[in-house]
Design a protein around this motif. Structure first.
Motif, PDB file in Angstrom:
ATOM      1  N   MET A 118      -0.324 142.574  45.209  1.00 23.07           N
ATOM      2  CA  MET A 118       0.181 141.229  45.443  1.00 23.07           C
ATOM      3  C   MET A 118      -0.324 140.243  44.250  1.00 23.07           C
ATOM      4  N   HIS A 119       0.695 139.479  43.718  1.00 23.07           N
ATOM      5  CA  HIS A 119       0.288 138.515  42.636  1.00 23.07           C
ATOM      6  C   HIS A 119       0.633 137.279  43.328  1.00 23.07           C
ATOM      7  N   THR A 120      -0.298 136.492  43.497  1.00 22.68           N
ATOM      8  CA  THR A 120      -0.526 135.175  44.120  1.00 22.68           C
ATOM      9  C   THR A 120      -0.792 133.942  43.428  1.00 22.68           C
ATOM     10  N   ILE A 121      -0.113 132.854  43.243  1.00 20.21           N
ATOM     11  CA  ILE A 121      -0.715 131.697  42.373  1.00 20.21           C
ATOM     12  C   ILE A 121      -0.472 130.640  43.118  1.00 20.21           C
ATOM     13  N   ALA A 122      -1.451 129.205  43.110  1.00 17.84           N
ATOM     14  CA  ALA A 122      -1.347 128.222  43.893  1.00 17.84           C
ATOM     15  C   ALA A 122      -1.190 126.821  43.086  1.00 17.84           C
ATOM     16  N   PHE A 123      -0.619 126.110  43.508  1.00 19.17           N
ATOM     17  CA  PHE A 123      -0.367 124.833  42.788  1.00 19.17           C
ATOM     18  C   PHE A 123      -0.914 123.605  43.587  1.00 19.17           C
TER      19      PHE A 123
ATOM     20  N   LEU B  38       9.878 137.048  45.226  1.00 16.16           N
ATOM     21  CA  LEU B  38       8.950 136.225  45.755  1.00 16.16           C
ATOM     22  C   LEU B  38       8.809 136.930  47.345  1.00 16.16           C
ATOM     23  N   VAL B  39       7.559 137.318  47.351  1.00  7.97           N
ATOM     24  CA  VAL B  39       7.258 137.898  49.101  1.00  7.97           C
ATOM     25  C   VAL B  39       7.067 136.698  50.056  1.00  7.97           C
ATOM     26  N   GLU B  40       6.264 135.634  49.564  1.00 12.05           N
ATOM     27  CA  GLU B  40       5.968 134.569  50.499  1.00 12.05           C
ATOM     28  C   GLU B  40       6.079 133.283  49.596  1.00 12.05           C
ATOM     29  N   TYR B  41       6.242 132.083  50.235  1.00 12.44           N
ATOM     30  CA  TYR B  41       6.179 130.975  49.664  1.00 12.44           C
ATOM     31  C   TYR B  41       5.839 129.897  50.576  1.00 12.44           C
ATOM     32  N   THR B  42       4.616 129.010  50.231  1.00 15.18           N
ATOM     33  CA  THR B  42       4.294 128.283  51.428  1.00 15.18           C
ATOM     34  C   THR B  42       3.921 126.933  50.804  1.00 15.18           C
ATOM     35  N   HIS B  43       4.355 126.053  51.840  1.00 15.20           N
ATOM     36  CA  HIS B  43       4.133 124.676  51.431  1.00 15.20           C
ATOM     37  C   HIS B  43       2.982 124.106  52.332  1.00 15.20           C
ATOM     38  N   TYR B  44       2.066 123.232  51.912  1.00 16.63           N
ATOM     39  CA  TYR B  44       1.033 122.789  52.619  1.00 16.63           C
ATOM     40  C   TYR B  44       0.941 121.272  52.055  1.00 16.63           C
ATOM     41  N   PRO B  45       1.771 120.464  52.944  1.00 16.16           N
ATOM     42  CA  PRO B  45       1.494 118.950  52.636  1.00 16.16           C
ATOM     43  C   PRO B  45       0.072 118.589  53.206  1.00 16.16           C
TER      44      PRO B  45
ATOM     45  N   LEU C 250       0.334 121.398  48.282  1.00 13.21           N
ATOM     46  CA  LEU C 250      -0.364 122.530  47.756  1.00 13.21           C
ATOM     47  C   LEU C 250       0.685 123.569  48.325  1.00 13.21           C
ATOM     48  N   SER C 251       1.362 124.255  47.059  1.00 12.07           N
ATOM     49  CA  SER C 251       2.359 125.235  47.280  1.00 12.07           C
ATOM     50  C   SER C 251       1.640 126.418  46.797  1.00 12.07           C
ATOM     51  N   ILE C 252       1.902 127.554  47.650  1.00 12.83           N
ATOM     52  CA  ILE C 252       1.589 128.880  47.212  1.00 12.83           C
ATOM     53  C   ILE C 252       2.556 129.881  47.040  1.00 12.83           C
TER      54      ILE C 252
ATOM     55  N   THR D  34      -3.709 124.460  38.672  1.00 10.15           N
ATOM     56  CA  THR D  34      -3.059 125.862  38.955  1.00 10.15           C
ATOM     57  C   THR D  34      -4.181 126.746  39.314  1.00 10.15           C
ATOM     58  N   LEU D  35      -3.955 127.533  40.228  1.00 10.39           N
ATOM     59  CA  LEU D  35      -5.130 128.463  40.650  1.00 10.39           C
ATOM     60  C   LEU D  35      -4.377 130.041  40.955  1.00 10.39           C
ATOM     61  N   PRO D  36      -4.683 130.821  39.971  1.00 16.40           N
ATOM     62  CA  PRO D  36      -4.734 132.393  40.392  1.00 16.40           C
ATOM     63  C   PRO D  36      -5.567 132.734  41.503  1.00 16.40           C
TER      64      PRO D  36
END
Length: 113
Positions: free
Chosen positions: A1-6, A37-44, A66-68, A104-106
């Motif tokens: 899995m390759h995940t990145i957060a903004f 894309l496997v998963e896309y999550t918003h965290y207001p 925060l988006s992942i 940006t966080l890998p």
């Protein structure tokens, strides 16, 4: 899995209500269209409460979202970021996110429970 957060702030001059609407209704559709894309999550970001450990009001530093994004692997992520769908996503990003303050966080996901 390759995940990145903004983690990001809204553009100056935009109300918080406008930001939350754009993030949920408009931007979410652009992000969800990325190939691989496997998963896309918003965290207001919500206001800090007494139920939040190790927090104080200044801790959020004005961040509003925060988006992942998680892809099958690095190859799928590269393809997604170079896709036509990402061009539309990036154009929309410029409409409501302050890129100067974005972090940006890998990430590596480690499920504990």
């Amino acid at each position: 899995m390759h995940t990145i957060a903004f983690i990001f702030k809204k553009k100056k001059g935009m109300s918080l209500a406008e930001f939350h609407y754009h993030y949920a209704v408009i931007h979410g559709a652009f992000g969800a269209a990325l190939p691989g894309l496997v998963e896309y999550t918003h965290y207001p970001v919500r206001p800090v409460s007494d139920a939040d450990a190790h927090m104080h009001d200044e801790a959020t530093q004005g961040f509003e979202g925060l988006s992942i994004y998680s892809f099958f692997d690095e190859e799928h992520a590269k393809a997604a970021w170079n896709s036509v769908q990402n061009k539309a996503l990036q154009e929309d990003t410029l409409r409501f996110i302050d890129l100067e303050s974005m972090i940006t966080l890998p990430l590596v996901k480690r499920t504990v429970l």
